[in-house]
Design an enzyme around this catalytic site. Structure first.
Site, PDB file in Angstrom:
ATOM      1  N   LYS A 162      18.577   0.140   7.597  1.00  0.00           N
ATOM      2  CA  LYS A 162      18.660  -0.245   6.180  1.00  0.00           C
ATOM      3  C   LYS A 162      20.004  -0.913   5.868  1.00  0.00           C
ATOM      4  CE  LYS A 162      14.656   0.822   4.525  1.00  0.00           C
ATOM      5  NZ  LYS A 162      13.808  -0.209   3.881  1.00  0.00           N
ATOM      6  N   HIS A 180       8.280  13.456   2.969  1.00  0.00           N
ATOM      7  CA  HIS A 180       9.496  13.896   2.297  1.00  0.00           C
ATOM      8  C   HIS A 180       9.193  15.194   1.552  1.00  0.00           C
ATOM      9  CE1 HIS A 180      10.395   9.538   2.748  1.00  0.00           C
ATOM     10  NE2 HIS A 180      11.590  10.004   3.012  1.00  0.00           N
ATOM     11  N   SER A 240      18.031   2.512   0.878  1.00  0.00           N
ATOM     12  CA  SER A 240      17.829   3.953   0.689  1.00  0.00           C
ATOM     13  C   SER A 240      19.200   4.604   0.543  1.00  0.00           C
ATOM     14  CB  SER A 240      17.125   4.532   1.906  1.00  0.00           C
ATOM     15  OG  SER A 240      17.258   5.933   1.929  1.00  0.00           O
ATOM     16  N   TYR A 247      17.433   5.253  10.868  1.00  0.00           N
ATOM     17  CA  TYR A 247      16.852   4.622   9.673  1.00  0.00           C
ATOM     18  C   TYR A 247      17.957   4.026   8.803  1.00  0.00           C
ATOM     19  CZ  TYR A 247      14.256   4.392   5.232  1.00  0.00           C
ATOM     20  OH  TYR A 247      13.673   3.987   4.054  1.00  0.00           O
ATOM     21  N   THR A 272      17.359   6.355  -4.699  1.00  0.00           N
ATOM     22  CA  THR A 272      17.552   7.725  -4.274  1.00  0.00           C
ATOM     23  C   THR A 272      16.224   8.278  -3.742  1.00  0.00           C
ATOM     24  OG1 THR A 272      18.565   9.779  -4.975  1.00  0.00           O
ATOM     25  CG2 THR A 272      17.021   8.775  -6.533  1.00  0.00           C
ATOM     26  N   ARG A 280       0.818  -1.223   0.000  1.00  0.00           N
ATOM     27  CA  ARG A 280       0.000   0.000   0.000  1.00  0.00           C
ATOM     28  C   ARG A 280       0.852   1.275   0.000  1.00  0.00           C
ATOM     29  NH1 ARG A 280      -5.274  -0.876   0.513  1.00  0.00           N
ATOM     30  NH2 ARG A 280      -5.964  -2.759   1.564  1.00  0.00           N
ATOM     31  N   GLY A 281       2.144   1.142   0.176  1.00  0.00           N
ATOM     32  CA  GLY A 281       3.007   2.314   0.269  1.00  0.00           C
ATOM     33  C   GLY A 281       3.383   2.878  -1.093  1.00  0.00           C
ATOM     34  N   CYS A 336      20.270   7.098   1.876  1.00  0.00           N
ATOM     35  CA  CYS A 336      20.780   7.699   3.112  1.00  0.00           C
ATOM     36  C   CYS A 336      21.681   6.734   3.881  1.00  0.00           C
ATOM     37  CB  CYS A 336      19.647   8.197   3.986  1.00  0.00           C
ATOM     38  SG  CYS A 336      18.694   6.879   4.701  1.00  0.00           S
ATOM     39  N   TRP A 381      11.476  24.415   4.169  1.00  0.00           N
ATOM     40  CA  TRP A 381      12.395  24.164   5.282  1.00  0.00           C
ATOM     41  C   TRP A 381      13.854  24.294   4.844  1.00  0.00           C
ATOM     42  CZ3 TRP A 381      10.227  18.935   7.599  1.00  0.00           C
ATOM     43  CH2 TRP A 381       8.913  19.161   8.044  1.00  0.00           C
ATOM     44  N   VAL A 402       6.299   2.811  -2.741  1.00  0.00           N
ATOM     45  CA  VAL A 402       7.040   1.864  -3.585  1.00  0.00           C
ATOM     46  C   VAL A 402       6.225   0.604  -3.854  1.00  0.00           C
ATOM     47  CG1 VAL A 402       9.113   0.432  -3.730  1.00  0.00           C
ATOM     48  CG2 VAL A 402       9.264   2.737  -2.777  1.00  0.00           C
ATOM     49  N   GLY A 403       5.623   0.055  -2.810  1.00  0.00           N
ATOM     50  CA  GLY A 403       4.883  -1.200  -2.961  1.00  0.00           C
ATOM     51  C   GLY A 403       3.725  -1.067  -3.945  1.00  0.00           C
ATOM     52  N   ARG A 425      19.477  17.491  -3.998  1.00  0.00           N
ATOM     53  CA  ARG A 425      18.915  16.143  -3.958  1.00  0.00           C
ATOM     54  C   ARG A 425      18.614  15.676  -5.375  1.00  0.00           C
ATOM     55  NH1 ARG A 425      20.235  16.749   0.537  1.00  0.00           N
ATOM     56  NH2 ARG A 425      19.116  16.338   2.482  1.00  0.00           N
TER      57      ARG A 425
HETATM   58  O1  GFB Z   1      12.753  14.924   1.683  1.00  0.00           O
HETATM   59  P1  GFB Z   1      13.606  15.131   2.863  1.00  0.00           P
HETATM   60  O2  GFB Z   1      12.931  15.053   4.186  1.00  0.00           O
HETATM   61  O3  GFB Z   1      14.760  14.061   2.693  1.00  0.00           O
HETATM   62  O4  GFB Z   1      14.302  16.584   2.790  1.00  0.00           O
HETATM   63  P2  GFB Z   1      16.297  13.900   3.090  1.00  0.00           P
HETATM   64  C1  GFB Z   1      15.096  16.954   1.698  1.00  0.00           C
HETATM   65  C2  GFB Z   1      15.502  18.415   1.827  1.00  0.00           C
HETATM   66  O5  GFB Z   1      14.332  19.219   1.594  1.00  0.00           O
HETATM   67  C3  GFB Z   1      16.069  18.839   3.180  1.00  0.00           C
HETATM   68  C4  GFB Z   1      14.247  20.229   2.591  1.00  0.00           C
HETATM   69  O6  GFB Z   1      17.142  19.738   2.979  1.00  0.00           O
HETATM   70  C5  GFB Z   1      14.896  19.573   3.815  1.00  0.00           C
HETATM   71  O7  GFB Z   1      15.298  20.566   4.760  1.00  0.00           O
HETATM   72  N1  GFB Z   1      12.838  20.612   2.756  1.00  0.00           N
HETATM   73  C6  GFB Z   1      12.312  21.824   2.423  1.00  0.00           C
HETATM   74  C7  GFB Z   1      11.845  19.869   3.266  1.00  0.00           C
HETATM   75  N2  GFB Z   1      11.014  21.884   2.752  1.00  0.00           N
HETATM   76  C8  GFB Z   1      10.690  20.660   3.261  1.00  0.00           C
HETATM   77  C9  GFB Z   1       9.479  20.109   3.763  1.00  0.00           C
HETATM   78  O8  GFB Z   1       8.435  20.760   3.817  1.00  0.00           O
HETATM   79  N3  GFB Z   1       9.519  18.807   4.184  1.00  0.00           N
HETATM   80  C10 GFB Z   1      10.675  18.067   4.136  1.00  0.00           C
HETATM   81  N4  GFB Z   1      10.621  16.796   4.538  1.00  0.00           N
HETATM   82  N5  GFB Z   1      11.844  18.582   3.691  1.00  0.00           N
HETATM   83  C11 GFB Z   1      15.413  11.700   4.067  1.00  0.00           C
HETATM   84  C12 GFB Z   1      15.818  10.803   5.200  1.00  0.00           C
HETATM   85  O9  GFB Z   1      16.284  12.729   4.109  1.00  0.00           O
HETATM   86  O10 GFB Z   1      15.558  11.058   2.807  1.00  0.00           O
HETATM   87  C13 GFB Z   1      15.210   9.483   5.092  1.00  0.00           C
HETATM   88  O11 GFB Z   1      15.561  11.451   6.430  1.00  0.00           O
HETATM   89  C14 GFB Z   1      15.215   8.889   3.697  1.00  0.00           C
HETATM   90  O12 GFB Z   1      15.860   8.629   5.979  1.00  0.00           O
HETATM   91  C15 GFB Z   1      14.891   9.904   2.624  1.00  0.00           C
HETATM   92  O13 GFB Z   1      16.453   8.304   3.422  1.00  0.00           O
HETATM   93  C16 GFB Z   1      15.123   9.371   1.214  1.00  0.00           C
HETATM   94  O14 GFB Z   1      16.990  13.534   1.836  1.00  0.00           O
HETATM   95  O15 GFB Z   1      16.871  15.048   3.837  1.00  0.00           O
END
Ligand code: GFB
Length: 316
Positions: A143, A182, A110, A139, A167, A16-17, A112, A205, A19-20, A212
């Site tokens: 992994k 995310h 992942s 996390y 990624t 249900r996620g 990360c 944020w 990827v799944g 990325r």
């Molecule tokens: O997507 P995100 O949480 O993944 O954040 P990570 C990526 C970047 O987007 C960071 C910025 O620099 C955040 O500060 N960002 C800007 C935001 N606005 C937002 C927002 O509203 N929400 C979020 N979430 N970010 C995750 C890992 O890290 O990546 C997990 O914590 C996992 O473990 C995933 O591996 C793929 O790349 O920072």
């Protein structure tokens, strides 16, 4: 030797996620028998339940896409839950797959899991060569354990268990929670709400400077099926586009996807996380697979899905 999915009983754990559910869509094109027990039928945190379910339903191949996942804030705040729940799921499913002679298993890792200061683009060999990014260390550790479990069951018992290292992902069925999601889903829902409410600005944020790489989830599902059929080995294969963008320009793209016309305001009280994270995808390219969805197209498809499911998502 390629692995043929035709006629096989294939379990997508975590169907249900993000990827799944994409794997379920992709596997509809294969001539296999899909097994998709839901949470009321199978608790992946229970080793006894997983053992019993595998013994009864006899999957021949498993895509292990079940995990507790979230964005940078959820990872940083729910540190014990991310480590404990992910370890349990991996231990239960991978060990039971070994115990019941499952023919092939693909574990989803992942990006990360790589060291915070890894050389970019990050090659598979960078694994365990340096300290991890603090915000998602629990996390990442879970992994890494999953990748190593697959590798060790292969070495000790000859199990054909492989891992894929995606990624950052986005697409239909993502979690659009404002705090736990995310960045792609979080910003999409924030811009959409700001457009509807006519708000003058939207918070993004961090500083906007981290970079990325973003992969459309249907590309990942296609890569997983490709690896399941064509790869057997100990190396956890990177899956990505090999291209990255700054969070600032990514936020601009999502603003234009949603049609929001207000301003972006960067809130540096939130963490940036890793400064850069882009995968070296040359190994997978050499095996014969490449991502095909352009980032803007993938975002447009995701936004369509979000708009079509908006009322349902709000009701949850
Ligand atoms: O997507 P995100 O949480 O993944 O954040 P990570 C990526 C970047 O987007 C960071 C910025 O620099 C955040 O500060 N960002 C800007 C935001 N606005 C937002 C927002 O509203 N929400 C979020 N979430 N970010 C995750 C890992 O890290 O990546 C997990 O914590 C996992 O473990 C995933 O591996 C793929 O790349 O920072």
């Amino acid at each position: 030797m390629s692995y043929d999915l035709a006629g096989k009983r294939v379990w997508v754990a975590g169907h249900r996620g993000l990827v799944g559910s994409s794997l379920v869509r992709r596997l509809a094109a294969e001539d296999c028998i899909l097994l998709t027990p839901d949470r009321t039928q199978l608790d992946l945190q229970s080793s006894a339940a997983v053992e019993q379910w595998i013994a009864e339903h006899k999957p021949q191949a498993i895509f292990l896409a079940a995990a507790k996942v979230g964005g940078i804030l959820a990872n940083n705040l729910q540190r014990a839950d991310f480590l404990y729940q992910n370890l349990r799921i991996e231990l239960n499913v991978i060990h039971a797959a070994f115990a019941h002679g499952v023919e092939k298993l693909l574990f989803l890792g992942s990006s990360c899991i790589y060291p915070r200061d890894a050389t970019q683009p990050i090659a598979e060999e960078a694994l365990l060569t340096g300290p991890l990014e603090q915000t998602n260390e629990p996390y990442a550790l879970a992994k890494i354990a999953g990748v190593k479990l697959c590798e060790c069951y292969r070495q000790q018992y000859g199990c054909d268990f492989i891992s894929a290292m995606p990624t950052n992902l986005y697409g239909p069925n993502d979690n659009f929670h404002p705090k736990h999601a995310h960045v792609p889903a979080a910003l999409m829902s924030r811009f959409h709400d700001a457009k509807i409410k006519g708000l003058p600005e939207v918070a993004v944020w961090g500083t906007g400077t981290p970079r990325r790489e973003f992969l459309f989830v249907d590309d990942l599902a296609d890569a997983c099926v490709f690896l399941m059929k064509n790869y057997s080995g100990p190396i956890a294969t990177n899956v990505g586009t090999g291209e990255d963008v700054t969070i600032r320009s990514f936020a601009e793209m999502i603003r234009s996807t949603t049609g929001y016309e207000g301003e972006l305001v960067f809130d540096a009280s939130y963490p940036d996380g890793t400064l850069r994270k882009v995968l070296d995808v040359s190994r997978l390219t050499k095996l014969g697979w490449k991502a095909k969805t352009d980032l803007r197209d993938g975002l447009a498809r995701t936004y369509d899905w979000y708009c079509n499911n908006y009322e349902r998502l709000r009701a949850v």
